[in-house]
Design a protein around this motif. Structure first.
Motif, PDB file in Angstrom:
ATOM      1  N   LEU A  21      -5.217   1.835   1.266  1.00 54.86           N
ATOM      2  CA  LEU A  21      -4.847   2.951   0.400  1.00 54.86           C
ATOM      3  C   LEU A  21      -5.856   4.084   0.527  1.00 54.86           C
ATOM      4  O   LEU A  21      -5.468   5.264   0.594  1.00 54.86           O
ATOM      5  N   GLN A  22      -7.127   3.745   0.559  1.00 55.68           N
ATOM      6  CA  GLN A  22      -8.162   4.763   0.711  1.00 55.68           C
ATOM      7  C   GLN A  22      -7.898   5.609   1.956  1.00 55.68           C
ATOM      8  O   GLN A  22      -7.980   6.844   1.927  1.00 55.68           O
ATOM      9  N   ASN A  23      -7.558   4.939   3.044  1.00 51.61           N
ATOM     10  CA  ASN A  23      -7.270   5.645   4.297  1.00 51.61           C
ATOM     11  C   ASN A  23      -6.036   6.524   4.162  1.00 51.61           C
ATOM     12  O   ASN A  23      -6.020   7.675   4.624  1.00 51.61           O
ATOM     13  N   LYS A  24      -4.986   6.005   3.512  1.00 47.52           N
ATOM     14  CA  LYS A  24      -3.758   6.786   3.364  1.00 47.52           C
ATOM     15  C   LYS A  24      -3.957   8.001   2.464  1.00 47.52           C
ATOM     16  O   LYS A  24      -3.253   9.017   2.614  1.00 47.52           O
ATOM     17  N   LEU A  25      -4.915   7.922   1.549  1.00 48.48           N
ATOM     18  CA  LEU A  25      -5.236   9.059   0.689  1.00 48.48           C
ATOM     19  C   LEU A  25      -6.161  10.054   1.381  1.00 48.48           C
ATOM     20  O   LEU A  25      -6.432  11.136   0.850  1.00 48.48           O
ATOM     21  N   GLY A  26      -6.645   9.686   2.575  1.00 49.16           N
ATOM     22  CA  GLY A  26      -7.518  10.586   3.319  1.00 49.16           C
ATOM     23  C   GLY A  26      -8.939  10.617   2.802  1.00 49.16           C
ATOM     24  O   GLY A  26      -9.685  11.567   3.072  1.00 49.16           O
ATOM     25  N   ILE A  27      -9.332   9.580   2.073  1.00 49.04           N
ATOM     26  CA  ILE A  27     -10.688   9.509   1.532  1.00 49.04           C
ATOM     27  C   ILE A  27     -11.568   8.762   2.529  1.00 49.04           C
ATOM     28  O   ILE A  27     -11.219   7.668   2.974  1.00 49.04           O
ATOM     29  N   ARG A  28     -12.720   9.333   2.857  1.00 55.02           N
ATOM     30  CA  ARG A  28     -13.596   8.736   3.856  1.00 55.02           C
ATOM     31  C   ARG A  28     -14.973   8.409   3.267  1.00 55.02           C
ATOM     32  O   ARG A  28     -15.623   9.278   2.687  1.00 55.02           O
ATOM     33  N   ASN A  29     -15.376   7.161   3.406  1.00 58.48           N
ATOM     34  CA  ASN A  29     -16.749   6.745   3.119  1.00 58.48           C
ATOM     35  C   ASN A  29     -17.240   7.291   1.786  1.00 58.48           C
ATOM     36  O   ASN A  29     -18.306   7.908   1.694  1.00 58.48           O
TER      37      ASN A  29
ATOM     38  N   ASN B  57     -14.591   7.740  -6.179  1.00 57.55           N
ATOM     39  CA  ASN B  57     -15.585   6.912  -5.496  1.00 57.55           C
ATOM     40  C   ASN B  57     -15.494   5.439  -5.883  1.00 57.55           C
ATOM     41  O   ASN B  57     -16.427   4.674  -5.701  1.00 57.55           O
ATOM     42  N   LEU B  58     -14.325   5.038  -6.398  1.00 60.12           N
ATOM     43  CA  LEU B  58     -14.021   3.622  -6.603  1.00 60.12           C
ATOM     44  C   LEU B  58     -12.509   3.463  -6.592  1.00 60.12           C
ATOM     45  O   LEU B  58     -11.803   4.142  -7.338  1.00 60.12           O
ATOM     46  N   ILE B  59     -12.020   2.587  -5.730  1.00 63.05           N
ATOM     47  CA  ILE B  59     -10.589   2.276  -5.674  1.00 63.05           C
ATOM     48  C   ILE B  59     -10.417   0.777  -5.855  1.00 63.05           C
ATOM     49  O   ILE B  59     -10.982  -0.020  -5.091  1.00 63.05           O
ATOM     50  N   LEU B  60      -9.663   0.400  -6.869  1.00 53.33           N
ATOM     51  CA  LEU B  60      -9.342  -1.001  -7.126  1.00 53.33           C
ATOM     52  C   LEU B  60      -7.837  -1.165  -7.073  1.00 53.33           C
ATOM     53  O   LEU B  60      -7.107  -0.428  -7.741  1.00 53.33           O
ATOM     54  N   ILE B  61      -7.359  -2.118  -6.304  1.00 48.58           N
ATOM     55  CA  ILE B  61      -5.938  -2.452  -6.324  1.00 48.58           C
ATOM     56  C   ILE B  61      -5.787  -3.887  -6.793  1.00 48.58           C
ATOM     57  O   ILE B  61      -6.328  -4.814  -6.189  1.00 48.58           O
ATOM     58  N   ALA B  62      -5.062  -4.046  -7.879  1.00 53.03           N
ATOM     59  CA  ALA B  62      -4.700  -5.376  -8.364  1.00 53.03           C
ATOM     60  C   ALA B  62      -3.394  -5.763  -7.695  1.00 53.03           C
ATOM     61  O   ALA B  62      -2.378  -5.085  -7.878  1.00 53.03           O
ATOM     62  N   THR B  63      -3.419  -6.811  -6.889  1.00 53.35           N
ATOM     63  CA  THR B  63      -2.207  -7.244  -6.195  1.00 53.35           C
ATOM     64  C   THR B  63      -2.317  -8.704  -5.791  1.00 53.35           C
ATOM     65  O   THR B  63      -3.403  -9.212  -5.520  1.00 53.35           O
ATOM     66  N   SER B  64      -1.176  -9.375  -5.775  1.00 52.38           N
ATOM     67  CA  SER B  64      -1.067 -10.728  -5.229  1.00 52.38           C
ATOM     68  C   SER B  64      -0.247 -10.731  -3.952  1.00 52.38           C
ATOM     69  O   SER B  64      -0.007 -11.788  -3.367  1.00 52.38           O
ATOM     70  N   THR B  65       0.210  -9.546  -3.559  1.00 48.97           N
ATOM     71  CA  THR B  65       1.047  -9.403  -2.363  1.00 48.97           C
ATOM     72  C   THR B  65       0.458  -8.328  -1.459  1.00 48.97           C
ATOM     73  O   THR B  65       1.061  -7.274  -1.246  1.00 48.97           O
ATOM     74  N   PRO B  66      -0.744  -8.563  -0.920  1.00 45.15           N
ATOM     75  CA  PRO B  66      -1.413  -7.556  -0.084  1.00 45.15           C
ATOM     76  C   PRO B  66      -0.680  -7.339   1.230  1.00 45.15           C
ATOM     77  O   PRO B  66       0.115  -8.172   1.665  1.00 45.15           O
TER      78      PRO B  66
ATOM     79  N   GLY C 289     -17.754   5.662  -1.699  1.00 48.92           N
ATOM     80  CA  GLY C 289     -17.754   4.605  -2.694  1.00 48.92           C
ATOM     81  C   GLY C 289     -17.020   3.366  -2.241  1.00 48.92           C
ATOM     82  O   GLY C 289     -16.631   3.218  -1.078  1.00 48.92           O
ATOM     83  N   ALA C 290     -16.791   2.466  -3.195  1.00 49.03           N
ATOM     84  CA  ALA C 290     -16.233   1.146  -2.903  1.00 49.03           C
ATOM     85  C   ALA C 290     -14.719   1.126  -3.025  1.00 49.03           C
ATOM     86  O   ALA C 290     -14.125   1.903  -3.773  1.00 49.03           O
ATOM     87  N   ALA C 291     -14.110   0.215  -2.268  1.00 47.83           N
ATOM     88  CA  ALA C 291     -12.663  -0.033  -2.367  1.00 47.83           C
ATOM     89  C   ALA C 291     -12.443  -1.518  -2.153  1.00 47.83           C
ATOM     90  O   ALA C 291     -12.885  -2.072  -1.138  1.00 47.83           O
ATOM     91  N   PHE C 292     -11.790  -2.163  -3.114  1.00 50.98           N
ATOM     92  CA  PHE C 292     -11.535  -3.594  -2.963  1.00 50.98           C
ATOM     93  C   PHE C 292     -10.360  -4.019  -3.830  1.00 50.98           C
ATOM     94  O   PHE C 292      -9.970  -3.319  -4.773  1.00 50.98           O
ATOM     95  N   ASP C 293      -9.794  -5.186  -3.490  1.00 48.31           N
ATOM     96  CA  ASP C 293      -8.663  -5.732  -4.239  1.00 48.31           C
ATOM     97  C   ASP C 293      -9.150  -6.644  -5.354  1.00 48.31           C
ATOM     98  O   ASP C 293     -10.210  -7.272  -5.260  1.00 48.31           O
ATOM     99  N   VAL C 294      -8.323  -6.735  -6.402  1.00 47.52           N
ATOM    100  CA  VAL C 294      -8.553  -7.641  -7.525  1.00 47.52           C
ATOM    101  C   VAL C 294      -7.390  -8.614  -7.554  1.00 47.52           C
ATOM    102  O   VAL C 294      -6.230  -8.201  -7.600  1.00 47.52           O
ATOM    103  N   GLN C 295      -7.679  -9.904  -7.508  1.00 46.64           N
ATOM    104  CA  GLN C 295      -6.620 -10.918  -7.480  1.00 46.64           C
ATOM    105  C   GLN C 295      -6.667 -11.727  -8.781  1.00 46.64           C
ATOM    106  O   GLN C 295      -7.439 -12.660  -8.925  1.00 46.64           O
TER     107      GLN C 295
ATOM    108  N   SER D 214       0.822  -1.218   0.000  1.00 52.39           N
ATOM    109  CA  SER D 214       0.000   0.000   0.000  1.00 52.39           C
ATOM    110  C   SER D 214       0.854   1.265   0.000  1.00 52.39           C
ATOM    111  O   SER D 214       0.420   2.306  -0.523  1.00 52.39           O
ATOM    112  N   ASP D 215       2.059   1.204   0.555  1.00 49.61           N
ATOM    113  CA  ASP D 215       2.971   2.352   0.501  1.00 49.61           C
ATOM    114  C   ASP D 215       3.377   2.647  -0.943  1.00 49.61           C
ATOM    115  O   ASP D 215       3.422   3.806  -1.370  1.00 49.61           O
ATOM    116  N   LEU D 216       3.715   1.593  -1.705  1.00 50.13           N
ATOM    117  CA  LEU D 216       4.069   1.774  -3.109  1.00 50.13           C
ATOM    118  C   LEU D 216       2.869   2.303  -3.885  1.00 50.13           C
ATOM    119  O   LEU D 216       2.993   3.208  -4.722  1.00 50.13           O
ATOM    120  N   ALA D 217       1.697   1.724  -3.600  1.00 44.93           N
ATOM    121  CA  ALA D 217       0.475   2.146  -4.283  1.00 44.93           C
ATOM    122  C   ALA D 217       0.157   3.614  -4.001  1.00 44.93           C
ATOM    123  O   ALA D 217      -0.331   4.338  -4.886  1.00 44.93           O
TER     124      ALA D 217
END
Length: 329
Positions: free
Chosen positions: A104-112, A84-93, A114-120, A62-65
């Motif tokens: 990542l959403q939290n580190k960007l300071g975005i609150r509540n 209002n949508l964050i997708l992270i593609a990663t195999s090394t969460p 839309g959706a945020a989820f990983d794609v594997q 998440s630091d790199l992201a």
């Protein structure tokens, strides 16, 4: 209800490679201390890789992201709060859960918002992410999406296995997509076949507080190569057909940056000259889901990719998964 007149258009790109750059010679010297023989010549001849970057011990995926995302957001000229949508593609969460996208959403300071989820989907993850974000935007479920590929593969490499440890590196790439009535992501094609799961995998899991099985990456290189060159051509042609394009309509091909021989084979099969393929694998090796957005950002920032041009991205990875998208930049 779907709004067919909407497109997901790329507003900005960003990327980040950790500061520790490991040349082939430096890696060979390190491996020699463990009784593993390799050389710069051996690695370059088989892969086209000259160096890779490894995250610092205290750097997470998440630091790199975060850094790649901040650069993409700056390039897009948007307020992060509009995402209002964050997708992270990663195999090394970072963790088993929560998702790296939520972190990542939290580190960007975005609150509540839309959706945020990983794609594997391993090395196809960014292609899967682009197709998913495009569907959200076209349906009206999201207006501004941040799609990131980020990996710390150095953490799952067996440095006693020269067939895998020389191939991979760490990094992140990101794009901001936004609703537009102008052409953007024109078409995508995605596939998977789990019957090939054993030829590229990290077959470990957490059980009773410890890793059960292997936490290292395992790969049957010849089988992966054979499958990759076959499916990449097919999925590229499928995406082009959906976009009503021919290969010659593509200005830039950005394949997953895994192995220069696979990349060259794909370009040849599509009839595209090598000078229209973006190649960055030599500098960062295989960064899995991060490799396509890394290459995209490099080519945008050095002026090769210009507004109005057509870009074809494609990836293949463990699962087995593969996918492609045609993007009017």
């Amino acid at each position: 209800m779907a709004q067919s007149n909407l497109y997901a258009r790329v507003l900005g790109t960003g990327s980040y490679l950790p500061s520790e750059r490991i040349t082939n010679q430096a890696l060979a010297d390190h491996l020699a201390q463990q009784g593993v023989e390799t050389s710069d010549e051996w690695i370059v001849a088989r892969t086209g890789i000259h160096a890779r970057h490894f995250a610092a011990p205290d750097q997470t995926t998440s630091d790199l992201a975060l850094i790649a995302s901040q650069r993409a957001i700056e390039a897009a000229g948007i307020d992060p709060q509009s995402i209002n949508l964050i997708l992270i593609a990663t195999s090394t969460p970072d963790f088993v859960f929560p998702s790296t996208a939520c972190l990542l959403q939290n580190k960007l300071g975005i609150r509540n918002n839309g959706a945020a989820f990983d794609v594997q989907a391993v090395c196809s993850g960014f292609a899967y992410g682009i197709a998913t974000a495009d569907s959200f935007i076209r349906s009206g479920m999201a207006r501004t999406a941040l799609v990131v590929g980020a990996e710390t593969f150095s953490r799952i490499l067996d440095f006693k296995d020269r067939t895998t440890c020389v191939l991979f590196g760490d990094g992140a790439g990101a794009v901001v997509l936004q609703t537009s009535d102008e052409a953007g992501v024109l078409a995508s094609a995605l596939h998977a076949d789990g019957s090939y799961s054993d030829i590229l995998c990290t077959p470990g899991n957490v059980n009773g507080g410890v890793v059960s099985g292997s936490a290292f990456l395992h790969m049957d290189g010849q089988a992966v190569f054979k499958l990759a060159v076959n499916v990449l051509e097919k999925v590229a042609l499928e995406a082009l057909d959906k976009a009503q394009f021919q290969p010659q309509d593509i200005d830039w091909l950005i394949p997953h940056q895994a192995n220069i021989r696979i990349m060259q084979s794909t370009a040849r099969k599509l009839g595209l000259p090598m000078e229209r393929m973006v190649v960055t694998v030599g500098e960062h090796g295989n960064t899995s889901a991060a490799s396509i957005p890394l290459a995209l950002d490099v080519a945008v920032r050095d002026g090769r990719i210009k507004r109005g041009q057509n870009v074809l991205i494609e990836g293949v990875g463990g699962g087995f998964t593969w996918g492609a998208s045609v993007i009017h930049y």
